[in-house]
Design a protein around this motif. Structure first.
Motif, PDB file in Angstrom:
ATOM      1  N   ALA A  96       0.843  -1.520  -0.087  1.00 26.29           N
ATOM      2  CA  ALA A  96       0.425  -0.416   0.180  1.00 26.29           C
ATOM      3  C   ALA A  96       0.753   1.110   0.576  1.00 26.29           C
ATOM      4  O   ALA A  96       0.281   1.927  -0.946  1.00 26.29           O
ATOM      5  N   GLU A  97       1.988   0.933   0.736  1.00 31.37           N
ATOM      6  CA  GLU A  97       2.542   2.513   0.383  1.00 31.37           C
ATOM      7  C   GLU A  97       3.132   2.326  -0.100  1.00 31.37           C
ATOM      8  O   GLU A  97       3.949   4.057  -1.148  1.00 31.37           O
ATOM      9  N   VAL A  98       4.088   1.445  -1.309  1.00 35.59           N
ATOM     10  CA  VAL A  98       4.089   1.896  -2.806  1.00 35.59           C
ATOM     11  C   VAL A  98       3.816   2.094  -3.712  1.00 35.59           C
ATOM     12  O   VAL A  98       3.454   2.819  -4.389  1.00 35.59           O
ATOM     13  N   ASP A  99       2.178   1.458  -2.987  1.00 36.78           N
ATOM     14  CA  ASP A  99       0.896   1.739  -4.332  1.00 36.78           C
ATOM     15  C   ASP A  99       0.212   3.947  -4.028  1.00 36.78           C
ATOM     16  O   ASP A  99       0.632   4.569  -4.915  1.00 36.78           O
ATOM     17  N   ALA A 146       8.063  22.384  -8.920  1.00 36.35           N
ATOM     18  CA  ALA A 146       7.174  21.250  -9.547  1.00 36.35           C
ATOM     19  C   ALA A 146       8.537  19.681 -10.367  1.00 36.35           C
ATOM     20  O   ALA A 146       8.188  19.448  -9.753  1.00 36.35           O
ATOM     21  N   ILE A 147       9.444  20.393 -11.293  1.00 35.43           N
ATOM     22  CA  ILE A 147      10.226  19.364 -11.210  1.00 35.43           C
ATOM     23  C   ILE A 147      10.873  18.968  -9.781  1.00 35.43           C
ATOM     24  O   ILE A 147      11.233  17.505  -9.826  1.00 35.43           O
ATOM     25  N   ALA A 148      11.266  19.502  -9.305  1.00 27.11           N
ATOM     26  CA  ALA A 148      11.839  19.046  -8.147  1.00 27.11           C
ATOM     27  C   ALA A 148      10.956  18.001  -7.117  1.00 27.11           C
ATOM     28  O   ALA A 148      10.764  16.949  -6.441  1.00 27.11           O
ATOM     29  N   SER A 149       9.424  18.702  -6.631  1.00 28.30           N
ATOM     30  CA  SER A 149       8.758  17.637  -6.258  1.00 28.30           C
ATOM     31  C   SER A 149       8.408  15.987  -7.484  1.00 28.30           C
ATOM     32  O   SER A 149       7.861  15.455  -6.423  1.00 28.30           O
ATOM     33  N   VAL A 150       9.007  16.489  -8.204  1.00 27.29           N
ATOM     34  CA  VAL A 150       8.665  14.792  -8.886  1.00 27.29           C
ATOM     35  C   VAL A 150       9.950  14.343  -9.037  1.00 27.29           C
ATOM     36  O   VAL A 150       9.469  12.835  -8.638  1.00 27.29           O
ATOM     37  N   GLU A 151      11.065  14.481  -8.844  1.00 24.97           N
ATOM     38  CA  GLU A 151      12.107  13.624  -8.323  1.00 24.97           C
ATOM     39  C   GLU A 151      12.319  13.670  -6.339  1.00 24.97           C
ATOM     40  O   GLU A 151      12.604  11.829  -6.395  1.00 24.97           O
ATOM     41  N   ALA A 155      12.313   9.563  -5.101  1.00 27.51           N
ATOM     42  CA  ALA A 155      12.680   8.885  -4.272  1.00 27.51           C
ATOM     43  C   ALA A 155      11.289   8.356  -3.516  1.00 27.51           C
ATOM     44  O   ALA A 155      12.362   7.164  -3.176  1.00 27.51           O
ATOM     45  N   SER A 156      10.752   8.725  -2.849  1.00 21.99           N
ATOM     46  CA  SER A 156       9.977   7.994  -1.806  1.00 21.99           C
ATOM     47  C   SER A 156       9.409   6.421  -2.748  1.00 21.99           C
ATOM     48  O   SER A 156       9.306   5.822  -1.869  1.00 21.99           O
ATOM     49  N   LEU A 157       9.110   6.491  -3.862  1.00 27.50           N
ATOM     50  CA  LEU A 157       8.943   5.865  -4.243  1.00 27.50           C
ATOM     51  C   LEU A 157       9.942   4.389  -3.901  1.00 27.50           C
ATOM     52  O   LEU A 157       9.765   3.133  -4.303  1.00 27.50           O
ATOM     53  N   ARG A 158      10.968   4.998  -4.421  1.00 26.52           N
ATOM     54  CA  ARG A 158      11.786   3.696  -4.716  1.00 26.52           C
ATOM     55  C   ARG A 158      12.196   3.547  -2.883  1.00 26.52           C
ATOM     56  O   ARG A 158      12.821   2.065  -2.925  1.00 26.52           O
ATOM     57  N   THR A 159      12.534   4.326  -2.172  1.00 25.79           N
ATOM     58  CA  THR A 159      12.366   4.057  -0.754  1.00 25.79           C
ATOM     59  C   THR A 159      11.958   3.202  -0.699  1.00 25.79           C
ATOM     60  O   THR A 159      11.415   1.555   0.004  1.00 25.79           O
ATOM     61  N   ALA A 160       9.955   2.865  -0.727  1.00 30.47           N
ATOM     62  CA  ALA A 160       8.878   2.101  -0.567  1.00 30.47           C
ATOM     63  C   ALA A 160       9.041   0.845  -0.986  1.00 30.47           C
ATOM     64  O   ALA A 160       8.402  -1.021  -0.589  1.00 30.47           O
TER      65      ALA A 160
END
Length: 418
Positions: A96-99, A146-151, A155-160
């Protein structure tokens, strides 16, 4: 009358002397010496210690994430390969965290597209002078944010995703599972200390013994020395090994200082198991084909009884002469003595003598001793194999002479007399 009394007294004295001589006089028992010829053989000096059998390399397998243990694919004594799946945690929360992080990435990407379009419009208006410099800078700022928010979302997705991967626990090496600390349904919490799930031994065909050697013996222990040891499970089997490492860190228990000595040993027959108690013998020095004599021959000294039967020839200076050769050394509150020596590095007290029988003559000889295991001693010089070295003496009594042949055992039943 006086003559008769004198004769009577003389006869009484003679009678008393005869009675004392035949009945009360203590008979001198003959003295017999025991000898042994020097012989060639193997001799060694050793150090004994106790230790525990351990695998050469063990790995504690833990988990980096918290969760409920859902599946276990390995148990005690299981043989595992590197990369093999051992256990699996419940993935529901981490999935769920990944999603959620994937949704955040999609939202951030849409914001980036929108801010990029806004920035391009504001840039065209700024070029024709329709908007101010402040409006243009604000649009540029929102686009870069907005570009920084995407990065950040990526990163949070890779951690999850990495945490989701950690729910599957794999073996880091080839080996055997020695211990399993968890069960299915158990909750494991990964905080500052990683919880241990499995303990895996890399190769149990090669074991090591961690022996505790006393500080009085550690000075004679060296790397690669031969070692033999036994374990209680196989008392009739002797295992071989060699000293691999002497650790410098001491261990103190009840004011006794010991040093951990690592001994490597093969375990091809798989008899040795982790945790077994080993009784270790470290051979600090060994000699093959050495000329040997019993150690008790070095302590033999003839007494006055032998001087009546043998001719004694001594070459060692008497104790009074050795005391005269002692030189007083003063210092402090006490006076001590130091013995003069003719050999460098050797003192007079270390000189060894043995007695040799040659017919009716007992000859004292000076010998140089090498290894001594308190049972046998190595002779470096001073003796030849054909000499009779005296090892001891004993008095032969009438009971011993009558001895073993005619004397019945007190434990055997005896026939009643009629």
């Amino acid at each position: 009358m006086n003559r008769k009394k004198i004769i009577t007294i003389i006869l009484v004295l003679v009678a008393l002397s005869a009675v004392w001589y035949f009945f009360f006089r203590k008979k001198e028992n003959p003295v017999v010496i025991t000898t042994q010829k020097p012989f060639y053989g193997h001799i060694s000096t050793s150090v004994t210690a106790t230790g525990a059998v351990q695998p050469v390399d063990t790995v504690a397998v833990g988990t980096q994430v918290s969760g409920i243990l859902k599946y276990i694919y390995a148990d005690f004594n299981s043989e595992v390969k590197k990369g093999q799946l051992l256990a699996e945690l419940d993935k529901v929360l981490l999935q769920a965290e990944v999603d959620r992080n994937r949704g955040q990435v999609a939202n951030a990407q849409s914001q980036q597209v929108y801010q990029e379009a806004q920035f391009k419009r504001q840039e065209q208006l700024y070029k024709v002078g329709a908007i101010s410099r402040a409006d243009y800078d604000n649009a540029n700022f929102l686009y870069k944010a907005a570009i920084a928010s995407v990065e950040s979302a990526r990163a949070s997705l890779r951690t999850a995703e990495r945490n989701l991967f950690f729910t599957e626990i794999y073996s880091p090496i080839d080996g055997v599972v020695l211990n399993r600390s968890v069960s299915v349904g158990q909750t494991v919490a990964a905080s500052f200390n990683t919880p241990t799930l499995f303990v895996i031994a890399k190769d149990i065909t090669k074991m090591q013994v961690q022996a505790s050697v006393d500080e009085a013996d550690i000075g004679n222990v060296r790397d690669s020395q031969r070692v033999s040891f036994t374990v209680d499970a196989y008392l009739n089997d002797e295992f071989a090994g060699k000293v691999q490492e002497i650790r410098l860190r001491p261990s103190v228990s009840a004011n006794v200082v010991t040093y951990t000595t690592i001994i490597s040993a093969n375990n091809d027959d798989m008899k040795l198991k982790p945790g077994m108690t080993a009784t270790v013998t470290i051979y600090t020095a060994e000699r093959d084909h050495a000329l040997l004599i019993p150690s008790k021959a070095l302590m033999f000294k003839p007494d006055s009884a032998l001087s009546k039967k043998f001719k004694l020839i001594s070459i060692a200076p008497p104790a009074a002469e050795r005391h005269k050769r002692a030189v007083p050394v003063t210092g402090g509150d006490r006076d001590t003595t130091r013995r003069l020596t003719h050999d460098k590095g050797k003192n007079a007290e270390a000189t060894n003598y043995v007695w040799v029988q040659r017919g009716d003559t007992l000859l004292q000889k000076k010998v140089e001793i090498g290894l001594n295991d308190n049972t046998r001693a190595e002779v470096l010089s001073g003796l030849s194999p054909d000499e009779d070295v005296i090892t001891g003496m004993q008095e032969v009594t009438d009971k011993k002479a009558a001895g073993s042949g005619g004397q019945a055992s007190p434990f055997m039943p005896q026939r009643r007399r009629r």
